[in-house]
Motif scaffolding. Structure first.
Motif, mmCIF file in Angstrom:
data_model
loop_
_atom_site.group_PDB
_atom_site.id
_atom_site.type_symbol
_atom_site.label_atom_id
_atom_site.label_comp_id
_atom_site.label_asym_id
_atom_site.label_seq_id
_atom_site.Cartn_x
_atom_site.Cartn_y
_atom_site.Cartn_z
ATOM 1 N N SER A 1 -82.827 38.105 85.634
ATOM 2 C CA SER A 1 -82.930 36.645 85.813
ATOM 3 C C SER A 1 -81.609 36.018 85.373
ATOM 4 N N PRO A 2 -80.593 36.062 86.238
ATOM 5 C CA PRO A 2 -79.241 35.724 85.808
ATOM 6 C C PRO A 2 -78.903 34.233 85.771
ATOM 7 N N ILE A 3 -79.862 33.371 86.078
ATOM 8 C CA ILE A 3 -79.564 31.954 86.157
ATOM 9 C C ILE A 3 -80.052 31.237 84.902
ATOM 10 N N THR A 4 -79.200 30.400 84.296
ATOM 11 C CA THR A 4 -79.570 29.617 83.127
ATOM 12 C C THR A 4 -78.830 28.286 83.142
ATOM 13 N N ARG A 5 -79.399 27.312 82.470
ATOM 14 C CA ARG A 5 -78.712 26.021 82.381
ATOM 15 C C ARG A 5 -78.145 25.774 80.990
ATOM 16 N N TYR A 6 -78.080 26.846 80.150
ATOM 17 C CA TYR A 6 -77.510 26.726 78.805
ATOM 18 C C TYR A 6 -76.267 27.601 78.690
ATOM 19 N N VAL A 7 -75.292 27.098 77.918
ATOM 20 C CA VAL A 7 -74.061 27.852 77.670
ATOM 21 C C VAL A 7 -73.784 27.839 76.168
ATOM 22 N N ALA A 8 -72.993 28.818 75.714
ATOM 23 C CA ALA A 8 -72.723 28.960 74.282
ATOM 24 C C ALA A 8 -71.308 29.482 74.062
ATOM 25 N N GLY A 9 -70.842 29.386 72.805
ATOM 26 C CA GLY A 9 -69.491 29.815 72.442
ATOM 27 C C GLY A 9 -69.474 30.949 71.440
ATOM 28 N N MET A 10 -68.573 31.892 71.690
ATOM 29 C CA MET A 10 -68.404 33.052 70.811
ATOM 30 C C MET A 10 -66.965 33.527 70.929
ATOM 31 N N VAL A 11 -66.326 33.854 69.798
ATOM 32 C CA VAL A 11 -64.955 34.364 69.821
ATOM 33 C C VAL A 11 -64.863 35.615 68.960
ATOM 34 N N SER A 12 -63.908 36.479 69.308
ATOM 35 C CA SER A 12 -63.687 37.701 68.538
ATOM 36 C C SER A 12 -62.200 38.022 68.512
ATOM 37 N N THR A 13 -61.837 38.966 67.640
ATOM 38 C CA THR A 13 -60.448 39.434 67.574
ATOM 39 C C THR A 13 -60.282 40.729 68.376
ATOM 40 N N TYR A 14 -61.069 40.894 69.411
ATOM 41 C CA TYR A 14 -61.051 42.102 70.236
ATOM 42 C C TYR A 14 -59.641 42.397 70.759
ATOM 43 N N HIS A 15 -59.156 43.612 70.446
ATOM 44 C CA HIS A 15 -57.827 44.089 70.833
ATOM 45 C C HIS A 15 -56.699 43.196 70.303
ATOM 46 N N ARG A 16 -57.016 42.429 69.246
ATOM 47 C CA ARG A 16 -56.002 41.565 68.634
ATOM 48 C C ARG A 16 -55.867 41.809 67.135
ATOM 49 N N PHE A 17 -56.987 42.089 66.482
ATOM 50 C CA PHE A 17 -56.949 42.357 65.046
ATOM 51 C C PHE A 17 -58.129 43.245 64.693
ATOM 52 N N THR A 18 -57.846 44.349 64.037
ATOM 53 C CA THR A 18 -58.880 45.204 63.466
ATOM 54 C C THR A 18 -58.458 45.598 62.063
ATOM 55 N N GLN A 19 -59.448 45.949 61.242
ATOM 56 C CA GLN A 19 -59.124 46.397 59.888
ATOM 57 C C GLN A 19 -60.259 47.263 59.361
ATOM 58 N N GLN A 20 -59.867 48.295 58.635
ATOM 59 C CA GLN A 20 -60.823 49.169 57.963
ATOM 60 C C GLN A 20 -60.707 48.940 56.466
ATOM 61 N N TYR A 21 -61.800 48.520 55.850
ATOM 62 C CA TYR A 21 -61.877 48.200 54.427
ATOM 63 C C TYR A 21 -61.098 46.919 54.109
ATOM 64 N N GLY A 22 -61.388 46.382 52.935
ATOM 65 C CA GLY A 22 -60.689 45.193 52.480
ATOM 66 C C GLY A 22 -61.643 44.077 52.101
ATOM 67 N N ARG A 23 -61.082 42.904 52.043
ATOM 68 C CA ARG A 23 -61.838 41.690 51.692
ATOM 69 C C ARG A 23 -61.725 40.712 52.867
ATOM 70 N N PHE A 24 -62.861 40.127 53.256
ATOM 71 C CA PHE A 24 -62.906 39.200 54.380
ATOM 72 C C PHE A 24 -63.696 37.968 53.935
ATOM 73 N N GLU A 25 -63.220 36.799 54.316
ATOM 74 C CA GLU A 25 -63.912 35.588 53.874
ATOM 75 C C GLU A 25 -63.809 34.487 54.916
ATOM 76 N N ALA A 26 -64.911 33.791 55.135
ATOM 77 C CA ALA A 26 -64.932 32.617 56.008
ATOM 78 C C ALA A 26 -65.673 31.495 55.301
ATOM 79 N N ARG A 27 -65.186 30.296 55.536
ATOM 80 C CA ARG A 27 -65.891 29.102 55.056
ATOM 81 C C ARG A 27 -66.439 28.397 56.290
ATOM 82 N N MET A 28 -67.751 28.288 56.359
ATOM 83 C CA MET A 28 -68.355 27.770 57.578
ATOM 84 C C MET A 28 -69.597 26.935 57.277
#
Length: 395
Positions: A222-249
């Motif tokens: 059922s590919p038809i919808t009247r709603y849209v949404a937003g999502m962003v990622s660091t795909y193929h731009r930034f990756t990291q293994q281990y560490g500290r990560f923080e966001a204020r949201m």
């Protein structure tokens, strides 16, 4: 009778001289008393002066975790000391009193984000001021401390300055959908659902006004919808293994079920693997659900059966974070432990050291429609928008 008369005649003068002697004596006595009082006052002042004698800082030692130790010496009459710092043009006391032992003292204070002038005080005595170096900082700001006292190093500092999304760091998601079979939203690359302004990233769910019905292949059959949404990622731009990560949201206040916001990490695909989700891993630093308006919920996905579902204290937790307010969500990820903090308070600690968490991950932010008990069935005014003030990473 003559002699007595002569004596009587001379008596007034003699009496005058006799009276004069006591007056001189009295003056001398008064002078002596004044001199004695002056001498006594001199002796009284001397100890007071001794009580406000020298206080001297001998050494300044920089310790772990942003602490500084001040050591020095005082005069014999000084019994206790404290530290004063220069703040806004005034000297303010910043520590409790510390006893002086054998004319020696040792005090510990915290460093600040900027250099500060401090001095040691006791009564009326003040040492010469010393300058205490500022805490170490980098692009992420003041460098956080690790448990061993060393500091984290900034690897990513995104403050969402400007008026457009930085596409050298962020990639809008366009090949997934969110929600359920009755109400779903298609992720699109549009300023209607992804925008940057005022130092914040804004991701929205909305009706596709002016955009028409959306053909969203992720929703097949059922590919038809009247709603849209937003999502962003660091795909193929930034990756990291281990560490500290923080966001204020901040998650929006909506008053009804149906909306979900996420700050999460997903394995980067540049490390080949035949393992599929959930065994491949997923780190949800925080998910917020409008059906639970006071909760922040981290979730760790791993093992072939995803640990059989949510297990509080193992792969999830329920921590206080009311919607409509900014909160800090922090992930501290090490080879053998994963910790999630909400506003600086430990929320979840996992010590599985699972293989799913031994590889690089990307970062993602999502404004989504909900499912199950949090499914969207209307009743909210759209658009609904989450805000991200900053995201940072350290190693």
């Amino acid at each position: 009778m003559g002699a007595p008369d002569a004596i009587a005649a001379a008596a007034p003068g003699e009496r005058s001289r006799a009276a004069a002697v006591p007056r001189c004596a009295r003056r001398g006595a008064v002078a002596a008393v004044l001199l004695a009082l002056l001498a006594a006052a001199t002796h009284l002042v001397a100890p007071a002066e001794a009580a406000v004698q020298r206080v001297r800082i001998g050494s300044t030692t920089y310790l772990a975790h942003g602490k500084v130790r001040l050591t020095g010496a005082t005069s014999a009459s000084v019994k206790k000391v404290w530290v004063e710092a220069r703040r806004s043009g005034r000297w303010l006391r910043i520590t409790a009193t510390t006893p002086v032992k054998r004319k020696k003292f040792s005090l510990t204070i915290a460093r600040r984000a900027s250099a500060q002038r401090v001095r040691v005080a006791s009564g009326n005595a003040r040492s010469p001021a010393r300058t205490i170096r500022a805490l170490e900082s980098d692009a992420c700001g003041v460098r956080p401390f690790k448990p061993n006292g060393t500091t984290w190093r900034c690897t990513l500092a995104e403050n969402f300055d400007g008026t457009t999304l930085d596409r050298t760091l962020w990639k809008p998601q366009t090949n997934f959908a969110t929600g359920d079979a009755l109400r779903a939203a298609c992720y699109i690359d549009s300023p209607d659902v992804i925008s940057v302004s005022g130092g914040r990233l804004r991701l929205s769910v909305r009706e596709a006004e002016g955009l028409g019905l959306q053909l969203c292949t992720a929703l097949l059959p059922s590919p038809i919808t009247r709603y849209v949404a937003g999502m962003v990622s660091t795909y193929h731009r930034f990756t990291q293994q281990y560490g500290r990560f923080e966001a204020r949201m901040k998650s929006p206040v909506v008053g009804v079920p149906g909306f979900q916001e996420s700050f999460w990490l997903w394995p980067g695909d540049r490390v080949p693997t035949a393992v599929k989700w959930p065994a491949a891993g997923e780190i949800d630093v925080v998910e917020t659900y409008s059906v639970h308006p006071d909760l922040a919920i981290p979730f760790l996905h791993y093992t072939a059966n995803d640990n059989g579902g949510p297990v509080p204290g193992l792969n999830t937790a329920y921590c206080h974070a009311p919607r409509g307010e900014f909160h800090r969500y922090t992930l501290v990820w090490r080879p053998r432990t994963i910790e999630v903090y909400v506003d600086g308070r430990l929320c979840l600690r996992n010590t599985s050291a699972d293989a799913a968490f031994q590889k690089p991950y990307i970062l993602l932010f999502t404004q989504a429609l909900g499912t199950a008990e949090n499914a969207f069935r209307g009743g909210a005014r759209l658009p609904v928008t989450m805000e991200v003030d900053y995201v940072r990473a350290w190693q």
